[in-house]
Design a protein around this motif. Structure first.
Motif, PDB file in Angstrom:
ATOM      1  N   ALA A   1       0.824  -1.210   0.000  1.00  0.00           N
ATOM      2  CA  ALA A   1       0.000   0.000   0.000  1.00  0.00           C
ATOM      3  C   ALA A   1       0.862   1.265   0.000  1.00  0.00           C
ATOM      4  N   LEU A   2       1.974   1.244   0.744  1.00  0.00           N
ATOM      5  CA  LEU A   2       2.829   2.423   0.812  1.00  0.00           C
ATOM      6  C   LEU A   2       3.436   2.741  -0.551  1.00  0.00           C
ATOM      7  N   ARG A   3       3.893   1.700  -1.239  1.00  0.00           N
ATOM      8  CA  ARG A   3       4.450   1.920  -2.584  1.00  0.00           C
ATOM      9  C   ARG A   3       3.378   2.498  -3.510  1.00  0.00           C
ATOM     10  N   GLY A   4       2.179   1.924  -3.439  1.00  0.00           N
ATOM     11  CA  GLY A   4       1.097   2.413  -4.290  1.00  0.00           C
ATOM     12  C   GLY A   4       0.729   3.846  -3.978  1.00  0.00           C
ATOM     13  N   LEU A   5       0.717   4.209  -2.699  1.00  0.00           N
ATOM     14  CA  LEU A   5       0.340   5.562  -2.310  1.00  0.00           C
ATOM     15  C   LEU A   5       1.357   6.585  -2.811  1.00  0.00           C
ATOM     16  N   ILE A   6       2.647   6.271  -2.623  1.00  0.00           N
ATOM     17  CA  ILE A   6       3.694   7.197  -3.091  1.00  0.00           C
ATOM     18  C   ILE A   6       3.669   7.296  -4.616  1.00  0.00           C
ATOM     19  N   TYR A   7       3.417   6.159  -5.270  1.00  0.00           N
ATOM     20  CA  TYR A   7       3.371   6.108  -6.737  1.00  0.00           C
ATOM     21  C   TYR A   7       2.238   6.983  -7.283  1.00  0.00           C
ATOM     22  N   GLN A   8       1.074   6.920  -6.642  1.00  0.00           N
ATOM     23  CA  GLN A   8      -0.112   7.609  -7.147  1.00  0.00           C
ATOM     24  C   GLN A   8      -0.193   9.074  -6.714  1.00  0.00           C
ATOM     25  N   PHE A   9       0.552   9.454  -5.688  1.00  0.00           N
ATOM     26  CA  PHE A   9       0.377  10.801  -5.128  1.00  0.00           C
ATOM     27  C   PHE A   9       0.697  11.915  -6.129  1.00  0.00           C
ATOM     28  N   PRO A  10       1.744  11.847  -6.956  1.00  0.00           N
ATOM     29  CA  PRO A  10       1.975  12.924  -7.932  1.00  0.00           C
ATOM     30  C   PRO A  10       0.813  13.095  -8.909  1.00  0.00           C
ATOM     31  N   TYR A  11       0.177  11.971  -9.287  1.00  0.00           N
ATOM     32  CA  TYR A  11      -0.967  12.058 -10.185  1.00  0.00           C
ATOM     33  C   TYR A  11      -2.141  12.749  -9.489  1.00  0.00           C
ATOM     34  N   PHE A  12      -2.336  12.398  -8.220  1.00  0.00           N
ATOM     35  CA  PHE A  12      -3.360  13.065  -7.408  1.00  0.00           C
ATOM     36  C   PHE A  12      -3.098  14.571  -7.354  1.00  0.00           C
ATOM     37  N   ALA A  13      -1.847  14.946  -7.127  1.00  0.00           N
ATOM     38  CA  ALA A  13      -1.490  16.366  -7.031  1.00  0.00           C
ATOM     39  C   ALA A  13      -1.762  17.103  -8.340  1.00  0.00           C
TER      40      ALA A  13
ATOM     41  N   SER B   1      -7.435   6.183  -4.274  1.00  0.00           N
ATOM     42  CA  SER B   1      -8.180   4.962  -3.920  1.00  0.00           C
ATOM     43  C   SER B   1      -7.517   3.692  -4.442  1.00  0.00           C
ATOM     44  N   LYS B   2      -6.612   3.826  -5.394  1.00  0.00           N
ATOM     45  CA  LYS B   2      -6.028   2.630  -6.011  1.00  0.00           C
ATOM     46  C   LYS B   2      -5.243   1.763  -5.025  1.00  0.00           C
ATOM     47  N   PRO B   3      -4.463   2.342  -4.109  1.00  0.00           N
ATOM     48  CA  PRO B   3      -3.816   1.467  -3.123  1.00  0.00           C
ATOM     49  C   PRO B   3      -4.831   0.680  -2.290  1.00  0.00           C
ATOM     50  N   ALA B   4      -5.957   1.310  -1.959  1.00  0.00           N
ATOM     51  CA  ALA B   4      -6.991   0.603  -1.194  1.00  0.00           C
ATOM     52  C   ALA B   4      -7.617  -0.505  -2.029  1.00  0.00           C
ATOM     53  N   ILE B   5      -7.830  -0.232  -3.329  1.00  0.00           N
ATOM     54  CA  ILE B   5      -8.373  -1.266  -4.218  1.00  0.00           C
ATOM     55  C   ILE B   5      -7.414  -2.444  -4.311  1.00  0.00           C
ATOM     56  N   GLY B   6      -6.122  -2.139  -4.424  1.00  0.00           N
ATOM     57  CA  GLY B   6      -5.121  -3.206  -4.464  1.00  0.00           C
ATOM     58  C   GLY B   6      -5.113  -4.041  -3.198  1.00  0.00           C
ATOM     59  N   TRP B   7      -5.306  -3.362  -2.070  1.00  0.00           N
ATOM     60  CA  TRP B   7      -5.339  -4.088  -0.796  1.00  0.00           C
ATOM     61  C   TRP B   7      -6.561  -4.992  -0.709  1.00  0.00           C
TER      62      TRP B   7
ATOM     63  N   GLU C   1       3.716  -9.517 -13.944  1.00  0.00           N
ATOM     64  CA  GLU C   1       2.419 -10.165 -13.779  1.00  0.00           C
ATOM     65  C   GLU C   1       1.268  -9.169 -13.647  1.00  0.00           C
ATOM     66  N   TYR C   2       1.590  -7.900 -13.737  1.00  0.00           N
ATOM     67  CA  TYR C   2       0.563  -6.860 -13.554  1.00  0.00           C
ATOM     68  C   TYR C   2      -0.603  -7.041 -14.520  1.00  0.00           C
ATOM     69  N   MET C   3      -0.304  -7.342 -15.787  1.00  0.00           N
ATOM     70  CA  MET C   3      -1.342  -7.404 -16.815  1.00  0.00           C
ATOM     71  C   MET C   3      -2.351  -8.515 -16.563  1.00  0.00           C
ATOM     72  N   THR C   4      -1.990  -9.518 -15.801  1.00  0.00           N
ATOM     73  CA  THR C   4      -2.892 -10.651 -15.569  1.00  0.00           C
ATOM     74  C   THR C   4      -3.675 -10.519 -14.265  1.00  0.00           C
ATOM     75  N   SER C   5      -3.473  -9.435 -13.534  1.00  0.00           N
ATOM     76  CA  SER C   5      -4.099  -9.289 -12.220  1.00  0.00           C
ATOM     77  C   SER C   5      -5.479  -8.637 -12.312  1.00  0.00           C
ATOM     78  N   THR C   6      -6.325  -8.972 -11.323  1.00  0.00           N
ATOM     79  CA  THR C   6      -7.646  -8.341 -11.225  1.00  0.00           C
ATOM     80  C   THR C   6      -7.505  -6.850 -10.952  1.00  0.00           C
ATOM     81  N   TYR C   7      -6.515  -6.497 -10.131  1.00  0.00           N
ATOM     82  CA  TYR C   7      -6.285  -5.085  -9.816  1.00  0.00           C
ATOM     83  C   TYR C   7      -6.017  -4.283 -11.085  1.00  0.00           C
TER      84      TYR C   7
END
Length: 398
Positions: free
Chosen positions: A117-129, A164-170, A180-186
């Protein structure tokens, strides 16, 4: 529905909107924002192509970092496009800070375990900004029409989807690695959200641009190219609205008719180019002297009209005298004219019985009176006195 399928759809959608914004930019040269948005959506296609390349790479880190930065570049270009369309600065200092923080965060992002979740949050935060910054850009423009407010709301909603994406991933689980990202439900959920927001934002942006382009075309059709003020059609349209508003509020309204004296002599002596410059100069004086709510128009040739909301006959006279004195103060040598040029004015105040045509006729009559009296003066159209009802004795004697 697999993530690969949704990514393919996103590529197609991004290409369509890149072309659409490109067409808008081509059809309307003043639509500077559309050019940026076309480039932005075209740049976004690159991130999708890079996503397809990751499963085939033994070391996906360079490509993953490139995807992160290219998508941030896409949002930056689109943000600049929105700012250019709305005529405001895109907060360059904030943009630079987001980019600096994002680059510095790269080692942290890719050192954290994939899918946390931490990686996802840091990754998504610039887009949020970036999306939040887009809201501020639109709000700063001062435009509050329904489409503008809808665009702000959509940008705010998209900003929240990034968080919300880190929460969805969780909740649904993520892939164990980038390959393996392309094959995941997330991935399927994340890309589906991206497709919906991509279409929504692009459609609203296109509607905003179509609305503004239509308004611009309408404004051009109502504007006199030489003087930069309203032409007769534009003046009549805006004057009727102003008159209707004055009737509903009961506020006074004054019409000032103006005509440049002996204008034919200016054209004959100095040429039509100089005559055009004198017309533009006089129009500028009218516009500068009038209040912000005034309707200023060139009705044709050297004839002008100014509708002054919230003014009575005395206010209208003061306005006309001010323009007259400034215009005739000295020869406009800078325009190539070596003798004083003057103008005459007729002023009429709206009465309960007046239509716009009635008001115009009374102002024109006062103007002609000023012309006959020697020009370079202001003449007033006195409001007719109300007719008194006849007394019974008068009726009997009649």
């Amino acid at each position: 529905m697999t993530a690969a399928f949704v990514l393919g759809i996103n590529t197609f959608i991004a290409a369509i909107f890149a072309i659409a914004f490109g067409v808008v930019a081509t059809m309307n040269r003043s639509a500077r924002g559309a050019r940026w948005l076309a480039v932005g959506y075209a740049t976004g296609i690159l991130t999708v192509l890079l996503e397809f390349a990751i499963p085939w790479q033994a070391n996906p880190l360079p490509t993953a970092a490139t995807i992160f930065l290219v998508y941030l570049l896409t949002l930056t270009i689109c943000l600049v496009g929105v700012a250019r369309h709305y005529g405001v600065e895109p907060y360059a200092n904030v943009l630079a800070a987001i980019w600096l923080a994002s680059i510095l965060a790269l080692p942290v992002i890719f050192s954290l375990p994939y899918g946390t979740a931490l990686r996802g949050l840091i990754y998504q935060f610039p887009y949020f900004a970036m999306q939040v910054l887009a809201c501020f850009v639109i709000w700063r423009s001062g435009r509050r029409e329904p489409l503008d407010l809808l665009l702000i709301a959509l940008n705010a909603l998209v900003a929240l989807t990034y968080l919300s994406k880190p929460a969805i991933g969780w909740l649904v689980g993520t892939a164990r690695s980038s390959q393996e990202y392309m094959t995941s439900t997330y991935a399927a959920i994340s890309q589906s959200i991206g497709a919906i927001t991509l279409v929504a934002l692009a459609l609203v942006l296109l509607l905003v641009m179509m609305r503004d382009t239509t308004a611009e075309i309408m404004a051009r059709s109502e504007t006199d190219a030489l003087s930069g003020i309203l032409n007769r059609r534009g003046f009549d349209t805006h004057a009727r609205h102003t008159l209707a508003s004055a009737r509903s509020t009961g506020d006074p309204l004054t019409l000032v008719a103006a005509d440049i004296d002996h204008f034919k002599n200016v054209n004959d002596t100095y040429g039509h180019a100089t005559g055009d410059a004198v017309i533009a100069h006089f129009a500028a004086l009218l516009k500068e002297t009038a209040s912000g709510g005034a309707v200023v128009g060139r009705l044709g040739g050297e004839e002008f009209a100014v509708l002054l909301a919230g003014t009575n006959l005395a206010d209208g006279r003061r306005f006309a005298e001010s323009v007259r004195e400034r215009f005739s103060a000295a020869p406009p040598v800078e325009l190539g004219v070596e003798h004083v040029v003057t103008a005459s004015f007729g002023v009429a105040q709206l009465t309960l019985a007046d239509s716009l045509n009635d008001l115009s006729r009374r102002a024109d009559t006062a103007l002609y009176r000023a012309k006959r009296a020697g020009r370079n003066q202001v003449s007033l159209a006195l409001n007719p006195l109300p007719r008194l009802p006849a007394s019974p004795s008068q009726s009997l004697s009649a």
